[in-house]
Design an enzyme around this catalytic site. Sequence first.
Site: not given
Ligand code: PLP
Length: 364
Positions: A35, A256
């Site tokens: 994702k 800055y």
């Molecule tokens: C993002 C996600 C994961 C993966 O999580 P990580 O902590 O990156 O391993 C697994 N299951 C769901 C439903 C997620 O949304």
Amino acid sequence: MPRPIQAFVHADALRHNLARVRAAAPDARVWAVVKANAYGHGIENVFEGLRAADGFALLDLDEAQRIRSLGWRGPVLLLEGVFEMRDLELCSRLDLWHTVHCDEQIDMLSRHKTQVPHRVFLKMNSGMNRLGFTPLRFRSAWTRLNQLPQVEEISLVTHFSDADGAKGVAEQMALFNQATEDLPGERSTCNSAGVLRHAADVGVVADWVRPGIALYGSAPDFPERTIAQWDLQPTMSLRSRVIATQDLQVGDTVGYGSTFKAEAPLRLGVVACGYADGYPRHCPTGTPVLVDGVRTRTLGRVSMDMIAVDLTPCDQASFGSEVTLWGKATNGTVLPIDEVAQAAGTVGYELMCAVSGRVGFTQD
Ligand SMILES: *Cc1c(COP(=O)(O)O)cnc(C)c1O
């Protein structure tokens, strides 16, 4: 010539991390979670390195389409399921498996016209209180889904809120097991922390695990454990170059707000990397950075396009020297993204997702 900042994606490290995750859950099939454009790496950039996964899990239909165009014919799972009716047409057409977490998604499915019935993952809210049916309502949702001609197979899924922390997963796992006891179907549990820390626990059931962050070389429970301790390798290296040097006298300040003041003479390097590249503006003086593979620190505030680094430990460094903001220097020295994230008060996830569009990516 473009600005010298570039992100490198390491296919061998992705392969290594995937194997490492598999070894932690040897009986499970592995969804590689890609994702958010593969946690900022670019789906196209990670595909080769992760193609030994059993499936790809993501949120965006657009990303699902990209995985299919890369030639992936295996399982693809939509972790949030569909958002509107016409998403279901794409699921039918691209053979996407999808999460079902609410009544509205069951309604949509019941109105969907499809030749091929779908494989769905019915989600239980076992305590996270984000998506899913509560244990009390889970069974009626299952029964309703099971009666739909649009559904071929129902798998069961839940998500842990504390796999990385002291609370652990036992309570949620017990709720899930109890509420699904006599239901058929494969079970999917465990993000990265769940896999690495709990997959071998008594009572943890996982036909499919869903690691994300561990595949990308960030420790899900940093600073309790580091990537070195988990035997994970960085998959993204953000590198740039020194584009100027300055010699400071005692009392000179940097950047800055003049937040850094030299207490001794010091040579600094100005690096072509700033918050407009996705480097966190919150990183204070002292944030670790590698110059020619030698560890040193940032000085003063991060500006939009530049940061300053202390060249004291890097005698040879000069105009053009390589600077590694996180990941692996070309000499092999590693600066875990988790250490930079910690300095910025955040987690590796956020940094890798935030590398900006003006940074070019190269597969390495
Ligand atoms: C993002 C996600 C994961 C993966 O999580 P990580 O902590 O990156 O391993 C697994 N299951 C769901 C439903 C997620 O949304």
